[in-house]
Design an enzyme around this catalytic site. Sequence first.
Site, PDB file in Angstrom:
ATOM      1  N   ARG A  81      15.341  57.699  56.406  1.00  0.00           N
ATOM      2  CA  ARG A  81      15.320  59.114  56.817  1.00  0.00           C
ATOM      3  C   ARG A  81      16.113  59.373  58.095  1.00  0.00           C
ATOM      4  NH1 ARG A  81      10.636  59.746  53.837  1.00  0.00           N
ATOM      5  NH2 ARG A  81      10.320  61.888  53.157  1.00  0.00           N
TER       6      ARG A  81
ATOM      7  N   GLU B 137       1.100  42.982  55.914  1.00  0.00           N
ATOM      8  CA  GLU B 137       2.367  43.149  56.655  1.00  0.00           C
ATOM      9  C   GLU B 137       2.108  43.936  57.952  1.00  0.00           C
ATOM     10  OE1 GLU B 137       6.106  45.533  55.759  1.00  0.00           O
ATOM     11  OE2 GLU B 137       6.643  43.669  54.744  1.00  0.00           O
TER      12      GLU B 137
ATOM     13  N   GLU C  56       8.347  55.420  60.094  1.00  0.00           N
ATOM     14  CA  GLU C  56       7.633  54.196  59.739  1.00  0.00           C
ATOM     15  C   GLU C  56       7.050  53.434  60.932  1.00  0.00           C
ATOM     16  OE1 GLU C  56      10.552  55.105  58.402  1.00  0.00           O
ATOM     17  OE2 GLU C  56      10.085  55.316  56.271  1.00  0.00           O
TER      18      GLU C  56
ATOM     19  N   HIS D  98      18.610  54.238  52.389  1.00  0.00           N
ATOM     20  CA  HIS D  98      17.674  55.343  52.143  1.00  0.00           C
ATOM     21  C   HIS D  98      16.945  55.852  53.373  1.00  0.00           C
ATOM     22  CE1 HIS D  98      13.975  53.018  52.756  1.00  0.00           C
ATOM     23  NE2 HIS D  98      14.616  52.018  52.215  1.00  0.00           N
TER      24      HIS D  98
ATOM     25  N   HIS E 188      19.200  54.910  45.715  1.00  0.00           N
ATOM     26  CA  HIS E 188      17.814  55.380  45.827  1.00  0.00           C
ATOM     27  C   HIS E 188      17.728  56.773  45.200  1.00  0.00           C
ATOM     28  CE1 HIS E 188      14.046  56.555  47.793  1.00  0.00           C
ATOM     29  NE2 HIS E 188      13.893  55.312  48.216  1.00  0.00           N
TER      30      HIS E 188
ATOM     31  N   ASP F 147       4.222  50.289  56.158  1.00  0.00           N
ATOM     32  CA  ASP F 147       4.501  51.402  57.068  1.00  0.00           C
ATOM     33  C   ASP F 147       4.770  52.729  56.384  1.00  0.00           C
ATOM     34  OD1 ASP F 147       6.926  51.014  55.861  1.00  0.00           O
ATOM     35  OD2 ASP F 147       7.990  50.356  57.656  1.00  0.00           O
TER      36      ASP F 147
HETATM   37  C1  UD1 Z   1       9.599  55.900  51.405  1.00  0.00           C
HETATM   38  C2  UD1 Z   1       8.934  55.375  52.695  1.00  0.00           C
HETATM   39  C3  UD1 Z   1       9.788  54.347  53.365  1.00  0.00           C
HETATM   40  C4  UD1 Z   1      10.218  53.252  52.409  1.00  0.00           C
HETATM   41  C5  UD1 Z   1      10.875  53.885  51.203  1.00  0.00           C
HETATM   42  C6  UD1 Z   1      11.224  52.811  50.225  1.00  0.00           C
HETATM   43  C7  UD1 Z   1       7.565  56.981  53.942  1.00  0.00           C
HETATM   44  C8  UD1 Z   1       7.526  57.987  55.013  1.00  0.00           C
HETATM   45  N1  UD1 Z   1       8.760  56.448  53.661  1.00  0.00           N
HETATM   46  O1  UD1 Z   1      10.728  56.670  51.787  1.00  0.00           O
HETATM   47  O2  UD1 Z   1       9.043  53.744  54.411  1.00  0.00           O
HETATM   48  O3  UD1 Z   1      11.121  52.414  53.066  1.00  0.00           O
HETATM   49  O4  UD1 Z   1       9.980  54.806  50.597  1.00  0.00           O
HETATM   50  O5  UD1 Z   1      12.090  53.226  49.243  1.00  0.00           O
HETATM   51  O6  UD1 Z   1       6.546  56.689  53.352  1.00  0.00           O
HETATM   52  N2  UD1 Z   1      12.220  60.013  44.454  1.00  0.00           N
HETATM   53  C9  UD1 Z   1      12.234  60.150  43.082  1.00  0.00           C
HETATM   54  N3  UD1 Z   1      11.757  59.094  42.329  1.00  0.00           N
HETATM   55  C10 UD1 Z   1      11.296  57.945  42.882  1.00  0.00           C
HETATM   56  C11 UD1 Z   1      11.310  57.813  44.279  1.00  0.00           C
HETATM   57  C12 UD1 Z   1      11.767  58.864  45.058  1.00  0.00           C
HETATM   58  O7  UD1 Z   1      12.649  61.152  42.546  1.00  0.00           O
HETATM   59  O8  UD1 Z   1      10.891  57.019  42.139  1.00  0.00           O
HETATM   60  C13 UD1 Z   1      12.695  61.161  45.286  1.00  0.00           C
HETATM   61  C14 UD1 Z   1      11.716  62.333  45.266  1.00  0.00           C
HETATM   62  O9  UD1 Z   1      12.406  63.508  45.345  1.00  0.00           O
HETATM   63  C15 UD1 Z   1      10.927  62.097  46.551  1.00  0.00           C
HETATM   64  C16 UD1 Z   1      12.029  61.617  47.455  1.00  0.00           C
HETATM   65  O10 UD1 Z   1      12.805  60.748  46.646  1.00  0.00           O
HETATM   66  O11 UD1 Z   1      10.290  63.249  47.005  1.00  0.00           O
HETATM   67  C17 UD1 Z   1      11.638  60.928  48.716  1.00  0.00           C
HETATM   68  O12 UD1 Z   1      10.641  59.964  48.519  1.00  0.00           O
HETATM   69  P1  UD1 Z   1       9.653  59.605  49.754  1.00  0.00           P
HETATM   70  O13 UD1 Z   1       8.652  58.654  49.277  1.00  0.00           O
HETATM   71  O14 UD1 Z   1       9.194  60.860  50.412  1.00  0.00           O
HETATM   72  O15 UD1 Z   1      10.577  58.926  50.836  1.00  0.00           O
HETATM   73  P2  UD1 Z   1      11.497  57.679  50.832  1.00  0.00           P
HETATM   74  O16 UD1 Z   1      12.691  58.096  51.594  1.00  0.00           O
HETATM   75  O17 UD1 Z   1      11.643  57.094  49.501  1.00  0.00           O
HETATM   76  N1  UDP Z   2      15.000  46.847  45.255  1.00  0.00           N
HETATM   77  C1  UDP Z   2      14.953  46.962  43.856  1.00  0.00           C
HETATM   78  N2  UDP Z   2      15.911  47.706  43.223  1.00  0.00           N
HETATM   79  C2  UDP Z   2      16.923  48.329  43.886  1.00  0.00           C
HETATM   80  C3  UDP Z   2      16.951  48.229  45.308  1.00  0.00           C
HETATM   81  C4  UDP Z   2      15.968  47.491  45.953  1.00  0.00           C
HETATM   82  O1  UDP Z   2      14.057  46.394  43.222  1.00  0.00           O
HETATM   83  O2  UDP Z   2      17.774  48.969  43.243  1.00  0.00           O
HETATM   84  C5  UDP Z   2      13.940  46.061  45.940  1.00  0.00           C
HETATM   85  C6  UDP Z   2      14.393  45.062  46.980  1.00  0.00           C
HETATM   86  O3  UDP Z   2      14.623  43.789  46.420  1.00  0.00           O
HETATM   87  C7  UDP Z   2      13.217  45.049  47.957  1.00  0.00           C
HETATM   88  C8  UDP Z   2      12.675  46.463  47.867  1.00  0.00           C
HETATM   89  O4  UDP Z   2      13.164  47.018  46.657  1.00  0.00           O
HETATM   90  O5  UDP Z   2      12.184  44.177  47.542  1.00  0.00           O
HETATM   91  C9  UDP Z   2      13.121  47.270  49.048  1.00  0.00           C
HETATM   92  O6  UDP Z   2      12.844  48.604  48.828  1.00  0.00           O
HETATM   93  P1  UDP Z   2      13.448  49.772  49.709  1.00  0.00           P
HETATM   94  O7  UDP Z   2      14.780  49.344  50.231  1.00  0.00           O
HETATM   95  O8  UDP Z   2      13.372  51.004  48.885  1.00  0.00           O
HETATM   96  O9  UDP Z   2      12.392  49.927  50.885  1.00  0.00           O
HETATM   97  P2  UDP Z   2      12.161  49.206  52.299  1.00  0.00           P
HETATM   98  O10 UDP Z   2      12.100  47.741  52.083  1.00  0.00           O
HETATM   99  O11 UDP Z   2      13.277  49.646  53.191  1.00  0.00           O
HETATM  100  O12 UDP Z   2      10.862  49.772  52.768  1.00  0.00           O
END
Ligand code: UD1
Ligand code: UDP
Length: 387
Positions: free
Chosen positions: A226, A121, A135, A224, A257, A99
């Site tokens: 939104r 999924e 999502e 994490h 996160h 998603d």
């Molecule tokens: C995204 C997904 C969400 C998923 C989540 C898992 C969308 C809309 N959302 O949300 O479905 O559950 O990932 O974690 O696709 N950042 C870093 N380094 C990283 C990762 C993130 O710096 O390795 C920071 C950056 O500033 C980035 C921000 O986090 O721009 C947000 O990341 P983004 O992928 O936009 O959204 P998530 O909230 O992580």
């Molecule tokens: N996870 C990880 N390290 C962390 C936190 C989560 O490897 O510090 C793993 C967790 O076991 C799961 C996945 O990341 O498999 C979930 O990711 P996240 O919560 O970012 O996204 P979501 O599942 O909500 O889309």
Amino acid sequence: MKKKIMVVFGTRPEAIKMAPVVKALQKCDDKFETVITVTGQHREMLDQVLDIFDIKPDFDLNIMRSGQDLTDVSCRVLQGMRDIFVNKCRPDIVLVHGDTSTSTFAGIAAFYANIPVGHVEAGLRTHNKLSPWPEEMNRQITGRIADFHFAPTSSSRLNLLNEGVDGDSIFITGNTVIDALHIVVDRMESNPELVAEIDNGIKRMGYNLERLSNGRKMVLITGHRRENFGEGFLSICKAIKDLAEKYRDVDFVYPMHLNPNVRKPIQAIFGNLDNKDDGNLFFIEPLEYLAFVRMMSKSYIILTDSGGIQEEAPGLGKPVVVMRDTTERPEAVEAGTVKLVGTDYDKIVSTVSTLLDDSNMYKSMSNAINPYGDGNASKRIIEILSE
Ligand code: UD1
Ligand code: UDP
């Protein structure tokens, strides 16, 4: 002629859940040519997973920018995927996952290029377009575009049927997250030295698992979403702060996160994290997957708004308190191991307190159940692709 399968992912959870599919495809190299495209929607958190599963991308869009919004992410994925399909590689099918904006916009790019899409999924629904946001709509849109729907459970299949999706294009496979979990649990069980190395790694990150050797309990926390940004996160942080004060003999560990919107409220409530030493409250950097699974297995309760953790933790027999109002994963709620509390301060504090104080309640929520699969989901997906 070998079929060219492109697997596209960009965030931590997609990488974890697609890694077993990539591995299974690569094993069938007589039938398939596997092309891996990462969007880099996440950077560090994605790279952690690529390392663990030893996956080397063929293409990397590297789209992550700090402070970008959903439109930026979506446009970069759409244009980047278009350029790959037009200039670099035209696969026979594109596989996307779940998603995220990566999956939806890679799916749309494939659709515009007239390339069939397989959705891994597929079919999870809350039927509330604002929760999880964005999502729920991302997943629905990908579901409209997909030609093959790999649904983890019978209820996700039913959701798709109710939307008029052709039953012949839906396959119940289980969730590949359980395949990933089995891979890392097997790796750890067969290798005590690896476990010692992981424990040392966790210690270097700021938490010492030896603290739990005398029966001390640990609550593992992630967050994490939104839709929780702002008030929701402040309320979550206040609840964690007060729980940690109320239960001084319990450790509260929060691998944070990297999203700055997650870190701001934590800093606002808890102050400068660099100098933080509250005794039983630990804010640490995101853990790589092996270490996180190890932490889940050593935890007493998991407090989270994550989707994937709602699927993994029940298999490990851990009660999950979910800081969301809705879930697209009703199976574990029905089985009683997952409880939805939203971001309401009182509900978070009272539910975690009950689980810590009431051993009968704890037992009733800590039964190991596995509605999300048997660890063979990727194998089933590959068999279906072969046919
Ligand atoms: C995204 C997904 C969400 C998923 C989540 C898992 C969308 C809309 N959302 O949300 O479905 O559950 O990932 O974690 O696709 N950042 C870093 N380094 C990283 C990762 C993130 O710096 O390795 C920071 C950056 O500033 C980035 C921000 O986090 O721009 C947000 O990341 P983004 O992928 O936009 O959204 P998530 O909230 O992580
Ligand atoms: N996870 C990880 N390290 C962390 C936190 C989560 O490897 O510090 C793993 C967790 O076991 C799961 C996945 O990341 O498999 C979930 O990711 P996240 O919560 O970012 O996204 P979501 O599942 O909500 O889309």
